[in-house]
Design a protein around this motif. Sequence first.
Motif, mmCIF file in Angstrom:
data_model
loop_
_atom_site.group_PDB
_atom_site.id
_atom_site.type_symbol
_atom_site.label_atom_id
_atom_site.label_comp_id
_atom_site.label_asym_id
_atom_site.label_seq_id
_atom_site.Cartn_x
_atom_site.Cartn_y
_atom_site.Cartn_z
ATOM 1 N N GLN A 1 -59.209 1.981 9.737
ATOM 2 C CA GLN A 1 -57.857 1.325 9.694
ATOM 3 C C GLN A 1 -57.647 0.139 8.613
ATOM 4 N N GLN B 1 -51.720 1.430 7.993
ATOM 5 C CA GLN B 1 -50.498 1.224 8.775
ATOM 6 C C GLN B 1 -49.659 -0.209 8.179
ATOM 7 N N ARG C 1 -54.288 -2.451 8.029
ATOM 8 C CA ARG C 1 -53.020 -2.716 8.488
ATOM 9 C C ARG C 1 -52.613 -3.989 7.967
#
Length: 187
Positions: A143, A178, A145
């Motif tokens: 990930q 994200q 973000r």
Amino acid sequence: MSLVIAVFIIKSGIDITREALSKIIGARTDPSVAKNVKDEIMKMPGVTGACDLFFNDYGPDKKVASVHIEVPDTWTADQIDETSRRIEHAVWKKEHVILSAVGIYAKNTKDPESRKIEEKIRSILGHYLHILQMHGFYADYPQIRFDLIIDFNVKNRQEEYSEILEECRKAYPDHDVQITLDADVSD
């Protein structure tokens, strides 16, 4: 004379209604108060960022706010708790603002690769003139973000957001990128 008095009464009524509605709907907080609150937070040892500052104004000396702070990802819960309480106290003492919540963004400090990713993302964002701020960045494979503030004066914020998201995903195709499109409500 009656006409002058009537106009005065009507104007006063409109002004009172406008002020009351402004409080109910949510008037923008004085920018100097927002700046002072952020400055006070940034004085705390270990705090590297203060963002997402939201105010609710319930009248004189009845301001309630929430904020996110950025701290090292190595901090323990007791360090975060102590710092949050010190921030709440300092902000109340300086600005008479009650901080109802202090949220946390962890800053990557253990992984040199995450810093390289952040630098590359910032480089990508540097090509966009309407970016006001990136905050809450954290990279932890798979990930990536972060929050992004795009100026409200941009003709199509959503389009620019989508373009940035696509460019970041192309740069890191093996990651789940994200991006939260955030609003600049405190400055």
